[in-house]
Design a protein around this motif. Structure first.
Motif, PDB file in Angstrom:
ATOM      1  N   SER A  70       0.892  -1.400  -0.119  1.00 52.23           N
ATOM      2  CA  SER A  70       0.227   0.023   0.034  1.00 52.23           C
ATOM      3  C   SER A  70       0.962   1.129   0.017  1.00 52.23           C
ATOM      4  O   SER A  70       0.449   2.566   0.273  1.00 52.23           O
ATOM      5  CB  SER A  70      -0.869   0.066   1.212  1.00 52.23           C
ATOM      6  N   TYR A  71       2.303   1.005  -0.106  1.00 55.98           N
ATOM      7  CA  TYR A  71       3.147   2.193  -0.116  1.00 55.98           C
ATOM      8  C   TYR A  71       3.076   3.005  -1.542  1.00 55.98           C
ATOM      9  O   TYR A  71       3.053   2.200  -2.741  1.00 55.98           O
ATOM     10  CB  TYR A  71       4.522   1.864   0.174  1.00 55.98           C
ATOM     11  N   ASN A  72       2.870   4.113  -1.479  1.00 57.37           N
ATOM     12  CA  ASN A  72       2.418   5.020  -2.809  1.00 57.37           C
ATOM     13  C   ASN A  72       3.909   5.502  -3.170  1.00 57.37           C
ATOM     14  O   ASN A  72       4.459   6.339  -2.540  1.00 57.37           O
ATOM     15  CB  ASN A  72       1.678   6.352  -2.513  1.00 57.37           C
ATOM     16  N   ILE A  73       4.527   5.184  -4.303  1.00 60.37           N
ATOM     17  CA  ILE A  73       5.671   5.353  -4.658  1.00 60.37           C
ATOM     18  C   ILE A  73       5.628   6.343  -5.805  1.00 60.37           C
ATOM     19  O   ILE A  73       6.840   6.735  -6.569  1.00 60.37           O
ATOM     20  CB  ILE A  73       6.692   4.281  -5.272  1.00 60.37           C
ATOM     21  N   GLY A  74       4.495   6.924  -6.285  1.00 63.93           N
ATOM     22  CA  GLY A  74       4.206   7.793  -7.237  1.00 63.93           C
ATOM     23  C   GLY A  74       4.647   9.201  -7.073  1.00 63.93           C
ATOM     24  O   GLY A  74       4.912   9.568  -5.798  1.00 63.93           O
ATOM     25  N   VAL A  75       5.209  10.021  -7.825  1.00 63.62           N
ATOM     26  CA  VAL A  75       5.434  11.548  -7.614  1.00 63.62           C
ATOM     27  C   VAL A  75       4.395  12.221  -8.288  1.00 63.62           C
ATOM     28  O   VAL A  75       3.808  13.351  -7.849  1.00 63.62           O
ATOM     29  CB  VAL A  75       6.806  11.889  -8.249  1.00 63.62           C
ATOM     30  N   THR A  76       3.985  12.015  -9.570  1.00 65.97           N
ATOM     31  CA  THR A  76       3.101  12.994 -10.252  1.00 65.97           C
ATOM     32  C   THR A  76       1.628  12.238 -10.339  1.00 65.97           C
ATOM     33  O   THR A  76       0.989  13.079 -10.711  1.00 65.97           O
ATOM     34  CB  THR A  76       3.548  12.929 -12.129  1.00 65.97           C
ATOM     35  N   ARG A  77       1.689  11.330  -9.770  1.00 66.44           N
ATOM     36  CA  ARG A  77       0.435  10.695  -9.653  1.00 66.44           C
ATOM     37  C   ARG A  77       0.390   9.363  -8.615  1.00 66.44           C
ATOM     38  O   ARG A  77       1.610   8.976  -8.239  1.00 66.44           O
ATOM     39  CB  ARG A  77      -0.168   9.794 -10.978  1.00 66.44           C
ATOM     40  N   ASP A  78      -0.849   9.122  -8.101  1.00 65.54           N
ATOM     41  CA  ASP A  78      -0.645   7.859  -6.999  1.00 65.54           C
ATOM     42  C   ASP A  78      -0.113   6.387  -7.855  1.00 65.54           C
ATOM     43  O   ASP A  78      -0.609   6.266  -8.929  1.00 65.54           O
ATOM     44  CB  ASP A  78      -2.081   7.350  -6.601  1.00 65.54           C
ATOM     45  N   PHE A  79       0.819   6.109  -7.131  1.00 66.62           N
ATOM     46  CA  PHE A  79       1.214   4.717  -7.802  1.00 66.62           C
ATOM     47  C   PHE A  79       1.515   3.763  -6.779  1.00 66.62           C
ATOM     48  O   PHE A  79       2.691   3.995  -6.228  1.00 66.62           O
ATOM     49  CB  PHE A  79       2.179   4.599  -8.961  1.00 66.62           C
ATOM     50  N   TYR A  80       0.820   2.769  -6.366  1.00 71.49           N
ATOM     51  CA  TYR A  80       1.182   2.021  -5.268  1.00 71.49           C
ATOM     52  C   TYR A  80       2.056   0.903  -5.820  1.00 71.49           C
ATOM     53  O   TYR A  80       1.908   0.112  -6.646  1.00 71.49           O
ATOM     54  CB  TYR A  80       0.054   1.385  -4.766  1.00 71.49           C
TER      55      TYR A  80
ATOM     56  N   VAL B  96      13.609   5.747  -4.532  1.00 72.55           N
ATOM     57  CA  VAL B  96      14.062   6.508  -5.435  1.00 72.55           C
ATOM     58  C   VAL B  96      15.024   5.793  -6.625  1.00 72.55           C
ATOM     59  O   VAL B  96      14.568   5.760  -7.885  1.00 72.55           O
ATOM     60  CB  VAL B  96      15.124   7.503  -4.789  1.00 72.55           C
ATOM     61  N   SER B  97      15.535   4.645  -6.423  1.00 75.81           N
ATOM     62  CA  SER B  97      16.438   3.957  -7.329  1.00 75.81           C
ATOM     63  C   SER B  97      15.309   2.970  -8.257  1.00 75.81           C
ATOM     64  O   SER B  97      15.264   3.053  -9.424  1.00 75.81           O
ATOM     65  CB  SER B  97      17.371   2.868  -7.009  1.00 75.81           C
ATOM     66  N   ALA B  98      14.020   2.770  -7.558  1.00 70.63           N
ATOM     67  CA  ALA B  98      13.141   1.772  -8.401  1.00 70.63           C
ATOM     68  C   ALA B  98      12.382   2.817  -9.167  1.00 70.63           C
ATOM     69  O   ALA B  98      11.985   2.536 -10.183  1.00 70.63           O
ATOM     70  CB  ALA B  98      12.096   1.021  -7.406  1.00 70.63           C
ATOM     71  N   ARG B  99      12.176   3.946  -9.000  1.00 68.74           N
ATOM     72  CA  ARG B  99      11.344   5.019  -9.728  1.00 68.74           C
ATOM     73  C   ARG B  99      12.177   5.212 -11.101  1.00 68.74           C
ATOM     74  O   ARG B  99      11.619   5.218 -12.034  1.00 68.74           O
ATOM     75  CB  ARG B  99      11.441   6.228  -9.105  1.00 68.74           C
ATOM     76  N   ALA B 100      13.368   5.300 -10.569  1.00 66.60           N
ATOM     77  CA  ALA B 100      14.432   5.627 -12.085  1.00 66.60           C
ATOM     78  C   ALA B 100      14.374   4.445 -12.953  1.00 66.60           C
ATOM     79  O   ALA B 100      14.172   4.618 -14.034  1.00 66.60           O
ATOM     80  CB  ALA B 100      15.832   5.966 -11.651  1.00 66.60           C
TER      81      ALA B 100
ATOM     82  N   LYS C 194      12.991   4.296 -16.968  1.00 64.92           N
ATOM     83  CA  LYS C 194      13.738   3.581 -17.930  1.00 64.92           C
ATOM     84  C   LYS C 194      12.807   2.411 -18.705  1.00 64.92           C
ATOM     85  O   LYS C 194      12.986   2.374 -19.993  1.00 64.92           O
ATOM     86  CB  LYS C 194      14.955   2.843 -17.458  1.00 64.92           C
ATOM     87  N   ASN C 195      12.022   1.916 -18.021  1.00 71.51           N
ATOM     88  CA  ASN C 195      11.030   0.946 -18.771  1.00 71.51           C
ATOM     89  C   ASN C 195       9.652   1.460 -19.077  1.00 71.51           C
ATOM     90  O   ASN C 195       8.917   0.619 -19.295  1.00 71.51           O
ATOM     91  CB  ASN C 195      10.916  -0.255 -17.839  1.00 71.51           C
ATOM     92  N   GLY C 196       9.755   2.830 -19.201  1.00 69.80           N
ATOM     93  CA  GLY C 196       8.473   3.519 -19.704  1.00 69.80           C
ATOM     94  C   GLY C 196       7.455   3.777 -18.735  1.00 69.80           C
ATOM     95  O   GLY C 196       6.209   4.078 -19.175  1.00 69.80           O
ATOM     96  N   VAL C 197       7.573   3.414 -17.511  1.00 72.17           N
ATOM     97  CA  VAL C 197       6.430   3.525 -16.368  1.00 72.17           C
ATOM     98  C   VAL C 197       7.047   4.840 -15.819  1.00 72.17           C
ATOM     99  O   VAL C 197       7.980   4.801 -14.631  1.00 72.17           O
ATOM    100  CB  VAL C 197       6.409   2.399 -15.444  1.00 72.17           C
ATOM    101  N   ILE C 198       6.080   5.865 -15.981  1.00 71.72           N
ATOM    102  CA  ILE C 198       6.430   7.057 -15.546  1.00 71.72           C
ATOM    103  C   ILE C 198       5.636   7.456 -14.294  1.00 71.72           C
ATOM    104  O   ILE C 198       4.459   7.024 -14.327  1.00 71.72           O
ATOM    105  CB  ILE C 198       6.229   8.188 -16.227  1.00 71.72           C
ATOM    106  N   CYS C 199       6.086   7.452 -12.968  1.00 71.18           N
ATOM    107  CA  CYS C 199       5.141   7.729 -11.741  1.00 71.18           C
ATOM    108  C   CYS C 199       5.441   8.908 -11.228  1.00 71.18           C
ATOM    109  O   CYS C 199       5.516   9.294 -10.136  1.00 71.18           O
ATOM    110  CB  CYS C 199       5.046   6.245 -11.138  1.00 71.18           C
TER     111      CYS C 199
END
Ligand code: UTP
Length: 409
Positions: free
Chosen positions: A113-123, A396-400, A404-409
């Motif tokens: 349930s942790y939200n890793i999104g920056v520009t949107r919610d992404f759990y 942070v490393s997972a977001r990057a 790279k794999n086209g999932v912008i969050c």
């Protein structure tokens, strides 16, 4: 003899310190916890140091080669066809190990349930389910998703997923079961209390998943539906492919009892378990057990001999799991920070380690499988573990890596 009568034998009489102050309901609850607790694990503390030495003995270690990416690419179509067929025939299910507490992440709810999104919610849950939906689309079918929870997060996990409409996965394909709990103790082997009528209990590691699945009865449902393979995966890795048809096909065609996804380590000391052979059997040796010399040893091509690290994504044969379910697994004694109630009845949240938790680990199951296909995946495409908020293996490393794999969050 009930566990209640064993308190003296195990030096745990302090658990009844507040007995006279408790209500009848509290007494009943404490009694149940004591009766259910497995005190025998405390005996393992006595030979803790010998056990560590035994686990560290690297005498009979040898590297285990992997099916490497270039070889997989050559046979991709063949593997994929077999994997897709197995999925369509309902022979494979996914099992998420969701009983952990994610203490390093510092999130109070279930890790998913942790939200890793920056520009949107992404759990984290959403990332995992999206990855599954990709496969469902390709295979043209849904596969069962079984989620292991613990007493600490079961209700919240169910509620969270329901509130988010299971992120698009069909509810009827999802099952939940709880893992077992184990008491935590101080350095003298005294079980901590979390309240006057509450033992300090924590999930007993991710290794008991099949035992708990059988206890829940869900295994029968899966068997009746024709499931033969269980893809066990962790909550952490938001880039992983789940029920990956190519991996399934390669494992089935290899004739082994299990497949393990591995990555080429990014450094000899990277904190991943090395999949190798120990006394001829597939074994995962933790990074801290491998030792510097072996971790740095090179093969004739100048590559690290023990370069393949596991990413907690395994395909286990259900038939073989039944054969070993009653066997004894090694118990790992882990130093942890354990919140507890002190003598004055106040809760203490320790700053540093103050005792032990007892855990069974899924990595130990691989040895019991006797045969294992080590299957290499591209770490840039399939390995973005989230253990911490920042730094190595973090949000942070997972977001990057997701970006790279086209999932912008
Ligand atoms: P970790 O070993 O990273 O543990 O779990 P954790 O509890 O998530 O995190 P920390 O160590 O407290 O920071 C690897 C995987 O095993 C699951 C976790 O949910 C994660 O998917 N796990 C761990 C369980 O299912 N049960 C457990 O008792 C422990």
């Amino acid at each position: 003899m009930t566990n209640f009568e064993q308190l003296k034998e195990y030096g745990q009489e302090h658990l009844l310190r507040y007995w006279d102050e408790l209500s009848d309901a509290e007494k009943q609850s404490l009694k149940e916890q004591i009766n259910e607790a497995d005190f025998t694990i405390l005996k393992e503390l006595a030979n803790k140091d010998e056990k560590v030495m035994d686990e560290n003995s690297a005498g009979a270690l040898a590297p285990l080669g992997a099916l490497e990416i270039d070889e997989i690419d050559k046979k991709k179509a063949e593997f994929e066809a077999v994997g897709i067929k197995a999925l369509q025939e309902g022979k494979v299910c996914a099992l998420l190990l969701g009983g952990g507490q994610g203490t390093r992440l510092g999130h109070t709810g279930p890790k998913g349930s942790y939200n890793i999104g920056v520009t949107r919610d992404f759990y984290i849950f959403e990332a995992q389910i999206n990855n599954m939906l990709d496969v469902c689309k390709k295979a043209g079918c849904y596969f069962p998703l079984v989620i292991m929870t613990s007493d600490k997060n079961d209700e919240e996990t169910r509620r969270f997923l329901k509130e988010h409409a299971y992120f698009g996965y069909p509810e009827e394909k999802i099952r939940f079961f709880r893992q077992e709990m184990a008491p935590s103790c101080d350095y003298n082997g005294k079980i901590y209390m979390e309240g006057k009528a509450q033992l300090s209990l924590s999930p007993n590691g991710n290794g008991g998943w099949f035992k708990s699945l059988v206890k829940s009865g869900i295994d029968k449902e899966l068997k009746e539906a024709g499931v033969e393979w269980i893809n066990v995966f962790s909550m952490d890795n938001v880039l992983q492919r789940i029920c990956d048809p190519v991996f399934i096909g390669a494992t089935i065609l290899s004739g082994t009892n299990c497949g393990a996804k591995v990555v080429s380590k990014n450094a000899p000391g990277e904190k991943v378990g090395a999949l190798c052979l120990k006394d001829g059997l597939p074994t995962i040796v933790e990074y801290y057990e491998l030792g510097d010399d072996l971790a740095n040893e090179l093969d004739e091509n100048g590559k690290l001999k023990y370069r393949f690290g596991v990413i907690l994504n395994y395909l286990f044969s259900m038939k073989r799991m039944y054969e070993i379910v009653d066997g004894k697994m090694p118990l790992h004694i882990v130093e942890k920070k354990i919140p507890y109630m002190n003598e004055a009845g106040e809760m203490v949240k320790p700053e540093k380690e103050n005792g032990y938790k007892f855990e069974y680990l899924a990595i130990d199951t691989v040895r019991d499988m006797l045969t294992c296909l080590s299957y290499e995946v591209d770490r840039e495409k399939e390995f973005a573990p989230i253990k911490n908020k920042e730094g190595v293996d973090s949000v942070v490393s997972a977001r990057a890596l997701l970006a790279k794999n086209g999932v912008i969050c």
